[in-house]
Design an enzyme around this catalytic site. Sequence first.
Site, mmCIF file in Angstrom:
data_model
loop_
_atom_site.group_PDB
_atom_site.id
_atom_site.type_symbol
_atom_site.label_atom_id
_atom_site.label_comp_id
_atom_site.label_asym_id
_atom_site.label_seq_id
_atom_site.Cartn_x
_atom_site.Cartn_y
_atom_site.Cartn_z
ATOM 1 C CG ASP A 71 94.544 111.863 69.351
ATOM 2 O OD1 ASP A 71 93.457 111.503 68.866
ATOM 3 O OD2 ASP A 71 94.850 111.672 70.544
ATOM 4 C CG ASP A 80 86.949 114.715 76.655
ATOM 5 O OD1 ASP A 80 86.678 113.566 76.294
ATOM 6 O OD2 ASP A 80 87.157 115.657 75.868
#
Length: 247
Positions: A8, A131
Amino acid sequence: MILFPAIDLKDGACVRLKLGDMEQATVYNADPSDQARAFRDIGFGWLHVVDLNGAFAGKSLNGAAVDAILAAVGGDVSVQLGGGIRTMGDIEAWLDKGLARVILGTVAVRDPGLVREAARRFPGRVAVGIDAKGGLVAVEGWAERSELTAVDLAQRFEDAGVAAIIYTDIDRDGVLAGINWDATIALAEAVTIPVIASGGLASMADIERLMQQEAARLEGAISGRALYDGRIDPAQALALLAGGRFT
């Protein structure tokens, strides 16, 4: 069953967030390309890369770091990228650079037609990122919640040729609470698109559960903090998953 190590990206560094909060970022490596090489050398065949700044801004903001990752692993590792990819131009540009596939999240809610067209033009190279927080799909870097459930959104792309769905339970992300197995498996059973579990993978016990029959419909799972903190032994995990036997 594939284990995807997560890289990330925030401000050019490799970080992990807690519950998707950009203010709760732990830096694990200031050089993402070095981290990519480390994962390659361990034996991982895929990398899951997310441009966190890009996800909030709606455009790529860690492009240089992604370029460095691609240069570092060459053709040895397949890389999938999400975060801030919102236009056909973005999709084409990243795939031309050598990504195995792009992950479309916010745009899957805002412009599903674009996702369908991209999946048609680039077979096997477009994934949808779903998500969810409190059962509802979140967009714009998890900053906004829609009225769609994860299953509702996934089923919109059932006949679109999407390569995979990456399902993240935001309430589990970065807190080592374990995968939300019930929601993840329910999603996998509701569609024929391969589903990748994300958020909460915490221990070797979770790796072992991936090898149980109930998880057979999953393509794999993404691991971040547990790999970086040593809670999951990568060599042991890869060896277990390579066995390919469900119990």
